[in-house]
Design a protein around this motif. Structure first.
Motif, PDB file in Angstrom:
ATOM      1  N   ASN A 106       0.813  -1.221   0.000  1.00 32.78           N
ATOM      2  CA  ASN A 106       0.000   0.000   0.000  1.00 32.78           C
ATOM      3  C   ASN A 106       0.845   1.270   0.000  1.00 32.78           C
ATOM      4  N   SER A 107       1.851   1.347   0.880  1.00 27.30           N
ATOM      5  CA  SER A 107       2.660   2.552   0.954  1.00 27.30           C
ATOM      6  C   SER A 107       3.559   2.694  -0.265  1.00 27.30           C
ATOM      7  N   GLY A 108       3.998   1.577  -0.810  1.00 26.10           N
ATOM      8  CA  GLY A 108       4.871   1.624  -1.964  1.00 26.10           C
ATOM      9  C   GLY A 108       4.202   2.178  -3.198  1.00 26.10           C
ATOM     10  N   LEU A 109       2.898   1.956  -3.335  1.00 24.84           N
ATOM     11  CA  LEU A 109       2.183   2.399  -4.524  1.00 24.84           C
ATOM     12  C   LEU A 109       1.676   3.829  -4.437  1.00 24.84           C
ATOM     13  N   ILE A 158      10.003  11.240 -13.582  1.00 20.67           N
ATOM     14  CA  ILE A 158       9.927  10.919 -12.151  1.00 20.67           C
ATOM     15  C   ILE A 158       8.955   9.768 -11.915  1.00 20.67           C
ATOM     16  N   ALA A 159       7.815   9.793 -12.625  1.00 20.16           N
ATOM     17  CA  ALA A 159       6.822   8.724 -12.486  1.00 20.16           C
ATOM     18  C   ALA A 159       7.421   7.380 -12.882  1.00 20.16           C
ATOM     19  N   PHE A 160       8.196   7.366 -13.970  1.00 15.09           N
ATOM     20  CA  PHE A 160       8.818   6.115 -14.409  1.00 15.09           C
ATOM     21  C   PHE A 160       9.834   5.620 -13.378  1.00 15.09           C
ATOM     22  N   VAL A 161      10.662   6.532 -12.868  1.00 11.97           N
ATOM     23  CA  VAL A 161      11.662   6.149 -11.877  1.00 11.97           C
ATOM     24  C   VAL A 161      10.980   5.595 -10.625  1.00 11.97           C
ATOM     25  N   ILE A 162       9.922   6.267 -10.191  1.00  9.36           N
ATOM     26  CA  ILE A 162       9.189   5.795  -9.008  1.00  9.36           C
ATOM     27  C   ILE A 162       8.581   4.425  -9.271  1.00  9.36           C
ATOM     28  N   ASP A 163       8.003   4.236 -10.468  1.00  9.69           N
ATOM     29  CA  ASP A 163       7.425   2.937 -10.818  1.00  9.69           C
ATOM     30  C   ASP A 163       8.469   1.836 -10.722  1.00  9.69           C
ATOM     31  N   ILE A 164       9.648   2.091 -11.296  1.00 12.59           N
ATOM     32  CA  ILE A 164      10.707   1.081 -11.279  1.00 12.59           C
ATOM     33  C   ILE A 164      11.156   0.794  -9.845  1.00 12.59           C
ATOM     34  N   MET A 167       8.246  -0.951  -7.825  1.00 16.07           N
ATOM     35  CA  MET A 167       8.032  -2.336  -8.244  1.00 16.07           C
ATOM     36  C   MET A 167       9.191  -3.237  -7.807  1.00 16.07           C
ATOM     37  N   THR A 168      10.415  -2.714  -7.906  1.00 21.80           N
ATOM     38  CA  THR A 168      11.584  -3.503  -7.499  1.00 21.80           C
ATOM     39  C   THR A 168      11.573  -3.769  -6.002  1.00 21.80           C
ATOM     40  N   LEU A 169      11.264  -2.729  -5.208  1.00 21.30           N
ATOM     41  CA  LEU A 169      11.227  -2.894  -3.755  1.00 21.30           C
ATOM     42  C   LEU A 169      10.108  -3.830  -3.322  1.00 21.30           C
ATOM     43  N   VAL A 170       8.930  -3.662  -3.933  1.00 21.72           N
ATOM     44  CA  VAL A 170       7.807  -4.537  -3.592  1.00 21.72           C
ATOM     45  C   VAL A 170       8.152  -5.986  -3.930  1.00 21.72           C
ATOM     46  N   LYS A 171       8.712  -6.197  -5.110  1.00 25.11           N
ATOM     47  CA  LYS A 171       9.089  -7.563  -5.522  1.00 25.11           C
ATOM     48  C   LYS A 171      10.095  -8.161  -4.541  1.00 25.11           C
ATOM     49  N   LYS A 172      11.097  -7.368  -4.156  1.00 19.80           N
ATOM     50  CA  LYS A 172      12.126  -7.856  -3.238  1.00 19.80           C
ATOM     51  C   LYS A 172      11.546  -8.149  -1.861  1.00 19.80           C
ATOM     52  N   ASN A 173      10.743  -7.203  -1.335  1.00 21.47           N
ATOM     53  CA  ASN A 173      10.174  -7.380   0.000  1.00 21.47           C
ATOM     54  C   ASN A 173       9.201  -8.550   0.058  1.00 21.47           C
ATOM     55  N   MET A 191       4.780   1.175 -20.250  1.00 18.87           N
ATOM     56  CA  MET A 191       4.000   2.196 -20.936  1.00 18.87           C
ATOM     57  C   MET A 191       4.458   3.591 -20.523  1.00 18.87           C
ATOM     58  N   THR A 192       4.772   3.750 -19.234  1.00 16.36           N
ATOM     59  CA  THR A 192       5.296   5.034 -18.748  1.00 16.36           C
ATOM     60  C   THR A 192       6.663   5.310 -19.347  1.00 16.36           C
ATOM     61  N   LEU A 193       7.485   4.272 -19.505  1.00 17.09           N
ATOM     62  CA  LEU A 193       8.800   4.438 -20.127  1.00 17.09           C
ATOM     63  C   LEU A 193       8.673   4.953 -21.555  1.00 17.09           C
ATOM     64  N   VAL A 194       7.779   4.349 -22.329  1.00 15.51           N
ATOM     65  CA  VAL A 194       7.577   4.784 -23.714  1.00 15.51           C
ATOM     66  C   VAL A 194       7.054   6.216 -23.752  1.00 15.51           C
ATOM     67  N   ALA A 195       6.112   6.540 -22.851  1.00 19.13           N
ATOM     68  CA  ALA A 195       5.581   7.908 -22.784  1.00 19.13           C
ATOM     69  C   ALA A 195       6.681   8.909 -22.448  1.00 19.13           C
ATOM     70  N   MET A 196       7.578   8.530 -21.547  1.00 14.35           N
ATOM     71  CA  MET A 196       8.692   9.406 -21.179  1.00 14.35           C
ATOM     72  C   MET A 196       9.592   9.676 -22.386  1.00 14.35           C
TER      73      MET A 196
END
Length: 223
Positions: A106-109, A158-164, A167-173, A191-196
């Motif tokens: 929840n907090s990660g998203l 920034i949105a793309f960096v936060i997404d990465i 997602m990485t932290l959630v996957k690891k945790n 999709m955010t990467l392509v938009a960026m």
């Protein structure tokens, strides 16, 4: 020609961010990530397996398969109410044994949920200024368009960096808690990467088109 190409580029970037912003459960095929779980109790031949996918406005579960004494029972999937700032339903937590993962998910998203729609809105404003410039090449439309476009590009980055990162932290945790959990990325990050990428390309082309338009007007005034 260049200014009309820019319209297409910013339109594509806006549509991608819009799809990200209205992801699951509004658009069920677009997700941030999917958390799957499977638990077995061999002594009594029982277990549960299923998953939950997360989106910008909530979550949806896959059909849950519950096995008791070798007999399978399938519960249909369901989706949460579409709203910002959602939390994982306690019944889902109990069924998939997600205790201890609620805070991480929840907090990660939170940042990603808020920032992606904002980036989408600013990109739409940039699209309007690009259309204005394509219709009437004025210095004002070029300056404002580039300034708003830079803001849109920065927010999307920034949105793309936060997404990465999220997602990485959630996957690891999640996967550190137990080998029974597995996280797979959804479509929103890419999709955010392509938009960026499209947004930054659009800014460069916007600057080039504005510079060319200014040179053309100077030549016309000279002659």
């Amino acid at each position: 020609m260049l200014r009309f190409l820019n319209v297409i580029i910013f339109l594509a970037a806006f549509l991608l961010l819009l799809l990200v912003s209205v992801s699951l459960p509004i658009t069920k095929s677009i997700t941030y990530f999917t958390l799957t779980a499977g638990f077995d109790a061999g002594a009594i031949s029982s277990g549960v397996s299923g998953g939950v996918s997360f989106g910008n406005w909530g979550w949806c579960t896959t059909p849950l398969v519950v096995e008791v004494f070798g007999i399978d029972r399938t519960e249909p999937g369901e989706c949460s109410e579409a709203k910002i700032g959602w939390t994982i339903d306690q019944r889902l937590v109990d069924l998939l044994h997600l205790e201890g993962l609620q805070d991480a998910v929840n907090s990660g998203l939170t940042l990603a949920l808020v920032l992606n729609p904002i980036a989408c809105g600013i990109t739409f404003l940039t699209l309007l200024f690009v259309l204005w410039f394509a219709w009437r090449q004025t210095r004002l439309s070029a300056i404002i368009g580039v300034c708003v476009g830079v803001v849109a590009a920065i927010l999307t980055t920034i949105a793309f960096v936060i997404d990465i990162v999220v997602m990485t932290l959630v996957k690891k945790n999640v996967e550190n808690v137990s080998s029974n959990f597995h996280v797979t990325y959804g479509q929103t990050t890419w999709m955010t990467l392509v938009a960026m990428i499209l947004t930054w390309i659009g800014i460069i082309l916007f600057c080039i088109a504005g510079f060319r338009g200014r040179r053309v007007r100077r030549k016309e005034e000279t002659y």
